[in-house]
Design a protein around this motif. Structure first.
Motif, PDB file in Angstrom:
ATOM      1  N   ALA A   1      12.957   0.527   0.116  1.00 54.95           N
ATOM      2  CA  ALA A   1      11.791   0.832   0.952  1.00 54.95           C
ATOM      3  C   ALA A   1      10.607   0.040   0.420  1.00 54.95           C
ATOM      4  O   ALA A   1      10.335   0.038  -0.786  1.00 54.95           O
ATOM      5  CB  ALA A   1      11.483   2.325   0.934  1.00 54.95           C
ATOM      6  N   TYR A   2       9.912  -0.614   1.329  1.00 51.28           N
ATOM      7  CA  TYR A   2       8.772  -1.459   0.969  1.00 51.28           C
ATOM      8  C   TYR A   2       7.472  -0.784   1.377  1.00 51.28           C
ATOM      9  O   TYR A   2       7.309  -0.341   2.521  1.00 51.28           O
ATOM     10  CB  TYR A   2       8.888  -2.802   1.680  1.00 51.28           C
ATOM     11  CG  TYR A   2       7.724  -3.736   1.453  1.00 51.28           C
ATOM     12  CD1 TYR A   2       7.503  -4.324   0.214  1.00 51.28           C
ATOM     13  CD2 TYR A   2       6.849  -4.060   2.497  1.00 51.28           C
ATOM     14  CE1 TYR A   2       6.448  -5.192   0.003  1.00 51.28           C
ATOM     15  CE2 TYR A   2       5.794  -4.941   2.296  1.00 51.28           C
ATOM     16  CZ  TYR A   2       5.603  -5.501   1.050  1.00 51.28           C
ATOM     17  OH  TYR A   2       4.547  -6.369   0.844  1.00 51.28           O
ATOM     18  N   ILE A   3       6.547  -0.672   0.419  1.00 48.88           N
ATOM     19  CA  ILE A   3       5.193  -0.194   0.693  1.00 48.88           C
ATOM     20  C   ILE A   3       4.234  -1.321   0.343  1.00 48.88           C
ATOM     21  O   ILE A   3       4.135  -1.709  -0.824  1.00 48.88           O
ATOM     22  CB  ILE A   3       4.864   1.069  -0.130  1.00 48.88           C
ATOM     23  CG1 ILE A   3       5.741   2.241   0.301  1.00 48.88           C
ATOM     24  CG2 ILE A   3       3.387   1.434   0.011  1.00 48.88           C
ATOM     25  CD1 ILE A   3       5.507   3.510  -0.500  1.00 48.88           C
ATOM     26  N   PRO A   4       3.533  -1.893   1.299  1.00 54.01           N
ATOM     27  CA  PRO A   4       2.604  -2.988   0.975  1.00 54.01           C
ATOM     28  C   PRO A   4       1.392  -2.474   0.209  1.00 54.01           C
ATOM     29  O   PRO A   4       0.868  -1.408   0.503  1.00 54.01           O
ATOM     30  CB  PRO A   4       2.208  -3.526   2.357  1.00 54.01           C
ATOM     31  CG  PRO A   4       2.417  -2.382   3.299  1.00 54.01           C
ATOM     32  CD  PRO A   4       3.561  -1.595   2.744  1.00 54.01           C
ATOM     33  N   ARG A   5       0.994  -3.234  -0.783  1.00 52.47           N
ATOM     34  CA  ARG A   5      -0.233  -2.945  -1.538  1.00 52.47           C
ATOM     35  C   ARG A   5      -1.065  -4.223  -1.563  1.00 52.47           C
ATOM     36  O   ARG A   5      -1.103  -4.938  -2.568  1.00 52.47           O
ATOM     37  CB  ARG A   5       0.089  -2.474  -2.957  1.00 52.47           C
ATOM     38  CG  ARG A   5       0.811  -1.136  -3.034  1.00 52.47           C
ATOM     39  CD  ARG A   5      -0.030   0.007  -2.498  1.00 52.47           C
ATOM     40  NE  ARG A   5       0.580   1.317  -2.780  1.00 52.47           N
ATOM     41  CZ  ARG A   5       0.184   2.448  -2.217  1.00 52.47           C
ATOM     42  NH1 ARG A   5      -0.817   2.437  -1.343  1.00 52.47           N
ATOM     43  NH2 ARG A   5       0.767   3.594  -2.513  1.00 52.47           N
ATOM     44  N   PRO A   6      -1.743  -4.522  -0.468  1.00 52.87           N
ATOM     45  CA  PRO A   6      -2.470  -5.798  -0.368  1.00 52.87           C
ATOM     46  C   PRO A   6      -3.584  -5.951  -1.390  1.00 52.87           C
ATOM     47  O   PRO A   6      -4.011  -7.073  -1.659  1.00 52.87           O
ATOM     48  CB  PRO A   6      -3.011  -5.785   1.062  1.00 52.87           C
ATOM     49  CG  PRO A   6      -3.035  -4.343   1.468  1.00 52.87           C
ATOM     50  CD  PRO A   6      -1.858  -3.724   0.769  1.00 52.87           C
ATOM     51  N   LEU A   7      -4.057  -4.851  -1.970  1.00 52.92           N
ATOM     52  CA  LEU A   7      -5.147  -4.926  -2.951  1.00 52.92           C
ATOM     53  C   LEU A   7      -4.637  -4.951  -4.389  1.00 52.92           C
ATOM     54  O   LEU A   7      -5.442  -4.894  -5.321  1.00 52.92           O
ATOM     55  CB  LEU A   7      -6.104  -3.748  -2.763  1.00 52.92           C
ATOM     56  CG  LEU A   7      -6.851  -3.697  -1.427  1.00 52.92           C
ATOM     57  CD1 LEU A   7      -7.718  -2.444  -1.358  1.00 52.92           C
ATOM     58  CD2 LEU A   7      -7.696  -4.942  -1.223  1.00 52.92           C
TER      59      LEU A   7
ATOM     60  N   ASP B   1      -9.314 -10.585  -2.983  1.00 51.43           N
ATOM     61  CA  ASP B   1      -9.225 -12.007  -2.638  1.00 51.43           C
ATOM     62  C   ASP B   1      -7.821 -12.570  -2.797  1.00 51.43           C
ATOM     63  O   ASP B   1      -7.618 -13.784  -2.652  1.00 51.43           O
ATOM     64  CB  ASP B   1     -10.189 -12.814  -3.520  1.00 51.43           C
ATOM     65  CG  ASP B   1     -11.640 -12.391  -3.316  1.00 51.43           C
ATOM     66  OD1 ASP B   1     -12.001 -12.069  -2.161  1.00 51.43           O
ATOM     67  OD2 ASP B   1     -12.396 -12.363  -4.307  1.00 51.43           O
ATOM     68  N   ALA B   2      -6.864 -11.705  -3.081  1.00 50.72           N
ATOM     69  CA  ALA B   2      -5.494 -12.177  -3.280  1.00 50.72           C
ATOM     70  C   ALA B   2      -4.876 -12.597  -1.960  1.00 50.72           C
ATOM     71  O   ALA B   2      -5.246 -12.118  -0.879  1.00 50.72           O
ATOM     72  CB  ALA B   2      -4.652 -11.079  -3.925  1.00 50.72           C
ATOM     73  N   GLY B   3      -3.931 -13.484  -2.040  1.00 50.14           N
ATOM     74  CA  GLY B   3      -3.234 -13.927  -0.831  1.00 50.14           C
ATOM     75  C   GLY B   3      -2.252 -12.880  -0.336  1.00 50.14           C
ATOM     76  O   GLY B   3      -1.928 -11.912  -1.032  1.00 50.14           O
TER      77      GLY B   3
END
Length: 236
Positions: free
Chosen positions: A197-203, A208-210
C-alpha cells in the motif's frame, strides 16, 4: 483488501523526519554557537542513509544498530559542513533526535481507526526496537506490535526483513500488507511476496522537493493513514 496484518514504514511514512531533525539540529547548533543551513544539513544526513545501508547489506560494513550508523553518518556530515566543533554531547543528542520524530497529522488517527478492525498493525522500520518504542510512544502512535529490521539482523530492502515480520506475526506473506511512502520499500516487499500500500508524502523532503512517482505496481493507494484504514474496513 483481505489481509491479516499491516506493517508500516516509520521514517517518512508515519513521521516527518525532516522538520523534526532540522529543528533539533538548529537548537543543538545554536547552543553550541554554530550557524548553518540546518535543513540542508538534515538532507545531507538523510541522503547518506541508503548508501550506508547498502554497504552493510553488501558485507562491507558489519551489521550494527541504526543509532550507530546514524552517528557515523552524522560525523561525516558535520565535517563536510564545517561543524566539527560540535561536541560529543551534542552529537549524542542529535542521534537521539530520531527517537523523537513528530508524526504526520493523520498518522495517529488512522492507527486508532485500524485498532478497531481485525487487522494487526506493527512497525517495520530499519530503526531499532528501542528507538521505535520511544518514538511511537512520544508521538502517540498506537501500534499493536513493534517490529524492526533489527530482529532479522539486517536492513530493508533485504527480503529477509519482510519475511521475518510475516513469520513473527504468524501470517502468510501474501496476507501481510507493507505500507510505505517509499517505492523502493514497496517494490522489495512485493518481491518478498507481501501485499503493498502506497501513501504519498509529498512534503517528506520539504515543500520544494520534486514529485515522487508511485510504484509501477502496488495493491492499494491511499491519500493518508485514515484513508488506508477505511480501505481496510475501518468505520468512521
Amino acid at each position: 483488501m483481505d489481509v491479516d496484518a499491516a506493517v508500516f514504514d516509520v521514517f517518512g511514512t508515519m513521521t516527518d523526519w525532516r522538520s523534526s531533525v532540522a529543528d533539533e539540529l538548529a537548537d543543538v547548533g545554536s547552543r553550541a554557537g554554530l550557524n548553518a543551513d540546518w535543513p540542508t544539513v538534515t538532507d545531507a544526513w538523510r541522503r547518506r542513509y541508503r548508501p550506508v545501508l547498502e554497504r552493510v547489506l553488501g558485507g562491507e560494513l558489519p551489521w550494527r544498530p541504526l543509532d550507530d550508523l546514524h552517528r557515523l553518518m552524522l560525523d561525516d556530515v558535520l565535517a563536510e559542513h564545517g561543524l566539527d566543533d560540535l561536541g560529543e554531547a551534542g552529537r549524542d543528542t542529535l542521534v537521539q533526535a530520531w527517537h523523537r520524530l513528530r508524526p504526520w497529522p493523520d498518522a495517529a488517527a488512522g492507527l486508532e481507526l485500524l485498532h478497531n478492525t481485525r487487522v494487526i498493525t506493527a512497525t517495520l522500520s530499519n530503526g531499532g526496537i528501542g528507538l521505535l518504542a520511544r518514538l511511537t510512544k512520544q508521538a502517540g502512535l498506537r501500534f499493536d506490535c513493534i517490529l524492526s529490521a533489527e530482529l532479522a539482523k539486517s536492513y530493508k530492502p533485504d527480503p529477509h526483513v519482510y519475511l521475518t515480520a510475516a513469520e513473527l506475526l504468524e501470517v502468510e506473506p501474501r496476507r501481510l500488507l507493507m505500507v510505505a511512502c517509499h517505492p523502493d520499500d514497496l517494490e522489495a516487499a512485493a518481491q518478498a511476496g507481501l501485499r503493498t500500500a502506497y501513501i504519498p508524502r509529498p512534503l517528506e523532503w520539504g515543500p520544494d522537493a520534486g514529485r515522487v512517482d508511485p510504484p509501477a505496481e502496488v495493491d492499494l493507494v491511499a491519500d493518508d493513514v485514515i484513508g488506508l484504514a477505511r480501505a481496510l474496513g475501518a468505520m468512521g
